[in-house]
Design an enzyme around this catalytic site. Structure first.
Site, PDB file in Angstrom:
ATOM      1  N   LYS A 153      -7.067  -0.440  11.633  1.00  0.00           N
ATOM      2  CA  LYS A 153      -6.467  -0.986  10.415  1.00  0.00           C
ATOM      3  C   LYS A 153      -5.247  -0.156  10.031  1.00  0.00           C
ATOM      4  O   LYS A 153      -4.211  -0.703   9.618  1.00  0.00           O
ATOM      5  CB  LYS A 153      -7.494  -0.988   9.279  1.00  0.00           C
ATOM      6  CG  LYS A 153      -6.992  -1.624   7.976  1.00  0.00           C
ATOM      7  CD  LYS A 153      -6.374  -0.635   7.023  1.00  0.00           C
ATOM      8  CE  LYS A 153      -5.917  -1.299   5.723  1.00  0.00           C
ATOM      9  NZ  LYS A 153      -5.200  -0.364   4.824  1.00  0.00           N
ATOM     10  N   HIS A 185      -2.186  10.212  -0.224  1.00  0.00           N
ATOM     11  CA  HIS A 185      -2.317   8.822  -0.631  1.00  0.00           C
ATOM     12  C   HIS A 185      -2.478   8.707  -2.141  1.00  0.00           C
ATOM     13  O   HIS A 185      -1.852   7.864  -2.787  1.00  0.00           O
ATOM     14  CB  HIS A 185      -3.519   8.200   0.079  1.00  0.00           C
ATOM     15  CG  HIS A 185      -3.701   6.744  -0.206  1.00  0.00           C
ATOM     16  ND1 HIS A 185      -2.972   5.766   0.434  1.00  0.00           N
ATOM     17  CD2 HIS A 185      -4.524   6.092  -1.073  1.00  0.00           C
ATOM     18  CE1 HIS A 185      -3.342   4.581  -0.026  1.00  0.00           C
ATOM     19  NE2 HIS A 185      -4.278   4.753  -0.932  1.00  0.00           N
ATOM     20  N   GLU A 195       0.827  -1.206   0.000  1.00  0.00           N
ATOM     21  CA  GLU A 195       0.000   0.000   0.000  1.00  0.00           C
ATOM     22  C   GLU A 195       0.863   1.258   0.000  1.00  0.00           C
ATOM     23  O   GLU A 195       1.737   1.423   0.853  1.00  0.00           O
ATOM     24  CB  GLU A 195      -0.915   0.007   1.232  1.00  0.00           C
ATOM     25  CG  GLU A 195      -1.883   1.169   1.270  1.00  0.00           C
ATOM     26  CD  GLU A 195      -2.872   1.054   2.421  1.00  0.00           C
ATOM     27  OE1 GLU A 195      -3.297   2.094   2.947  1.00  0.00           O
ATOM     28  OE2 GLU A 195      -3.211  -0.084   2.802  1.00  0.00           O
ATOM     29  N   ASP A 250       4.758 -13.904  12.752  1.00  0.00           N
ATOM     30  CA  ASP A 250       3.435 -14.469  12.478  1.00  0.00           C
ATOM     31  C   ASP A 250       2.424 -13.327  12.488  1.00  0.00           C
ATOM     32  O   ASP A 250       1.868 -12.981  13.529  1.00  0.00           O
ATOM     33  CB  ASP A 250       3.078 -15.513  13.536  1.00  0.00           C
ATOM     34  CG  ASP A 250       1.779 -16.246  13.223  1.00  0.00           C
ATOM     35  OD1 ASP A 250       0.988 -15.749  12.399  1.00  0.00           O
ATOM     36  OD2 ASP A 250       1.538 -17.312  13.823  1.00  0.00           O
TER      37      ASP A 250
END
Length: 418
Positions: free
Chosen positions: A260, A374, A83, A276
């Site tokens: 998030k 972005h 991203e 992990d």
């Protein structure tokens, strides 16, 4: 001492960036060659040994975030993510945090929790019997690892809890294990399986599941930082960031998106260092709902000088020995770039990156909006997807930004024109 505050790192070409990182982390020529020529870090033969039914490998971009100062030590932070804007945002957040001393860390010891599910036992009697047999159970568990025992670590405590289910009451026996600098899943599982027969003998019950819990609440890590009010944008922006945080603290729909963004930073570093990531995500999300409502993982406030203060605490199981780090050359190199000496130190870097990322995201949301920066970065992806070469990409990006029309269709139109 190496300095992670590197001016205009993003403007440098590939070899210049590798040279800076190589000197920062004292990388060998072989390690630099692996980074320069890497297409994923592992061959098909490696992949075929790691997973079933392998057909190839899958690569993601690897970058480094700059400016990180954590407990007085400089870090370049490797991040693996597809991203755009995430690495830039983390670097920007870290740069502002440096003004007031960077990030401060508080971390628990590396305690893993193993669980043994006991069925068909007299729970009242079983709990007391388990308590009386704790030393014997710990001895059996610690026999599974000579290494941990030699360094004063290993299984430390046995406890019990009763849970009520639709199928009736169950006794859950839990092992608390100091796993040192490992993530600890394998040794925790081995110890649980080793003590299960003894627990059956003691309780007269039947053991079913014998496995670690990824909800690692005995491995909490907290990062905090002060962000200068003037660099943030003034007291009004500070107040607006706190209001935006309050939104995420009390509304689950906002909290999910807010968290998030935090995990963008956390999982990027976890990916780069061979952790992990699914366990990390699961534990963090459970922790966000620990009081019964899913909330923001970060807490934002201001100090008596009006500066913004951020805190992030999560349960975090990571390791610098064992697992994928032993077999994946890029994960090894990324860990070397970080120059971390322990799992606790790595955990501190990871949580600091999540806090820096959250700061930049929430600041953008309360000022120019998240899309401005972005989409500028996303425009490069769109130009490449349209088929532009490296020389054409910059020109197409500039034209789309000037027109404020950033889309794949427009990128294709502009490519045809030039």
């Amino acid at each position: 001492m190496p300095d992670s505050s590197i001016s205009k790192f993003f403007e440098k070409d590939h070899m210049e960036r590798l040279d800076i990182v190589g000197k920062f982390a004292n990388l060998s020529n072989d390690e630099l060659n692996i980074l320069e020529k890497a297409t994923g870090g592992i061959t098909f033969e490696n992949a075929d040994k790691m997973v079933e039914n392998a057909i190839g490998t899958f690569s993601l971009p690897l970058g480094v975030a700059t400016n990180f100062l954590i407990d007085g030590k400089d870090y370049l932070v490797p991040m693996v993510i597809e991203e755009p804007s995430v690495i830039a945002a983390a670097s920007k957040g870290a740069k502002i945090a440096r003004i007031h001393g960077g990030f401060k860390i508080k971390a628990d010891e590396s305690f893993s929790i193993g669980q043994i599910q006991v069925l068909d036992a007299n729970i009242a009697d079983a709990e007391s019997k388990i308590k009386n047999s704790q030393e014997e159970i710990l001895k059996i568990a610690n026999a599974k690892s000579n290494t941990l025992s030699k360094i004063g670590k290993g299984a430390k405590q046995v406890s019990c809890k009763e849970i009520k289910t639709d199928s009736g009451k169950m006794l859950i026996v839990e092992l608390l294990i100091d796993v040192g600098d490992a993530m600890g899943a394998n040794i925790t599982n081995s110890m649980c399986e080793a003590v299960a027969p003894k627990i059956e003998e003691i309780t007269g019950g039947r053991t079913l599941l014998r496995i670690l819990s990824n909800y690692s609440t005995r491995r909490l890590v907290k990062a905090s930082a002060v962000f200068d009010k003037d660099e943030v944008g003034g007291e009004e922006v500070v107040d607006n960031i706190i209001l935006a945080y309050q939104f995420a603290a009390f509304d689950v729909y906002r909290a999910v998106t807010h968290n998030k963004g935090i995990m963008n930073g956390i999982i990027s570093v976890a990916n780069a260092t061979g952790q992990d990531s699914r366990a990390i995500e699961a534990a963090a999300n459970a922790y966000a709902a620990r009081d019964g409502q899913y909330r923001s993982l970060t807490v934002w406030s201001k100090d008596d000088k009006g500066n913004l203060v951020g805190e992030l605490e999560i349960p975090l199981s990571v390791g610098v020995v064992g697992g994928i780090i032993n077999v994946h050359p890029i994960a090894k190199i990324c860990t070397k770039i970080l120059r971390v000496n322990s799992a606790k130190e790595l955990a501190g870097v990871i949580v600091s990156t999540g806090l820096a990322q959250n700061f930049s995201a929430i600041r953008a949301l309360t000022t120019d909006g998240i899309q401005k920066g972005h989409m500028k970065l996303h425009a490069r992806n769109l130009a490449a997807a349209a088929g532009a070469n490296s020389q054409q990409i910059d020109k197409i990006v500039q034209m789309m930004i000037k027109e404020n029309n950033i889309s794949l269709n427009r990128a294709k139109e502009l490519l045809e024109q030039i």
